[in-house]
Design a protein around this motif. Structure first.
Motif, PDB file in Angstrom:
ATOM      1  N   UNK A   1       0.874  -1.175   0.000  1.00 36.79           N
ATOM      2  CA  UNK A   1       0.000   0.000   0.000  1.00 36.79           C
ATOM      3  C   UNK A   1       0.908   1.222   0.000  1.00 36.79           C
ATOM      4  N   UNK A   2       0.548   2.236  -0.755  1.00 35.43           N
ATOM      5  CA  UNK A   2       1.312   3.474  -0.708  1.00 35.43           C
ATOM      6  C   UNK A   2       0.460   4.642  -1.190  1.00 35.43           C
ATOM      7  N   UNK A   3       0.728   5.842  -0.660  1.00 35.20           N
ATOM      8  CA  UNK A   3       0.000   7.026  -1.125  1.00 35.20           C
ATOM      9  C   UNK A   3       0.395   7.354  -2.562  1.00 35.20           C
ATOM     10  N   UNK A   4      -0.530   7.895  -3.298  1.00 35.91           N
ATOM     11  CA  UNK A   4      -0.282   8.213  -4.701  1.00 35.91           C
ATOM     12  C   UNK A   4       0.384   9.574  -4.864  1.00 35.91           C
TER      13      UNK A   4
ATOM     14  N   UNK B   1       0.512  14.170   4.588  1.00 33.14           N
ATOM     15  CA  UNK B   1      -0.618  14.203   5.517  1.00 33.14           C
ATOM     16  C   UNK B   1      -0.610  12.970   6.412  1.00 33.14           C
ATOM     17  N   UNK B   2      -0.518  11.792   5.812  1.00 34.72           N
ATOM     18  CA  UNK B   2      -0.524  10.536   6.582  1.00 34.72           C
ATOM     19  C   UNK B   2       0.676  10.492   7.519  1.00 34.72           C
TER      20      UNK B   2
END
Length: 130
Positions: free
Chosen positions: A100-103, A110-111
């Protein structure tokens, strides 16, 4: 998108140096949970590492999956040839892939800030006298 819960578990401080500082699970919009996010120590301070898995290759003799840097097959003992893999930005082989990773950079920031804020709170609550 909003973070509705962060569950934090501090790692054992007696673990070997370079190990994770903490593990956490993050719930988004009361609908999606991402487990096994690690907080690791770097020269620039704590940062998050998203969940990842080891990259694997198959044995040419028995087709069993083995870690890319394994010298021998876990199933049949056959000597494995090292498989060249893609390299990261610094020329090191990619041995792990994110699950899983932010795009976007903004989403990662933010995370990361929310998790690190919760980590500092958790640490402070542990060291505060009762």
């Amino acid at each position: 998108m909003r973070i509705t819960e962060i569950r934090m578990a501090l790692a054992d401080p007696n673990e070997e140096k370079g190990g994770p500082l903490a593990y956490c699970s993050v719930t988004f919009d009361d609908a999606l949970v991402v487990h096994d996010i690690k907080i690791i120590n770097t020269p620039r301070g704590p940062m998050i590492a998203m969940p990842s898995r080891k990259m694997q290759g198959r044995c040419s003799k028995c087709s069993t999956k083995n870690h890319l840097r394994a010298r021998f097959c876990n199933q049949c003992g056959q000597e494995l040839r090292l498989i060249s893999t893609e390299a990261d930005g610094q020329g090191s082989p990619l041995l792990y892939a994110d699950v899983v990773h932010p795009v976007t950079v903004e989403t990662r920031a933010f995370i990361s800030s929310e998790i690190l804020k919760k980590y500092e709170e958790t640490k402070a609550n542990l060291t505060r006298p009762r």
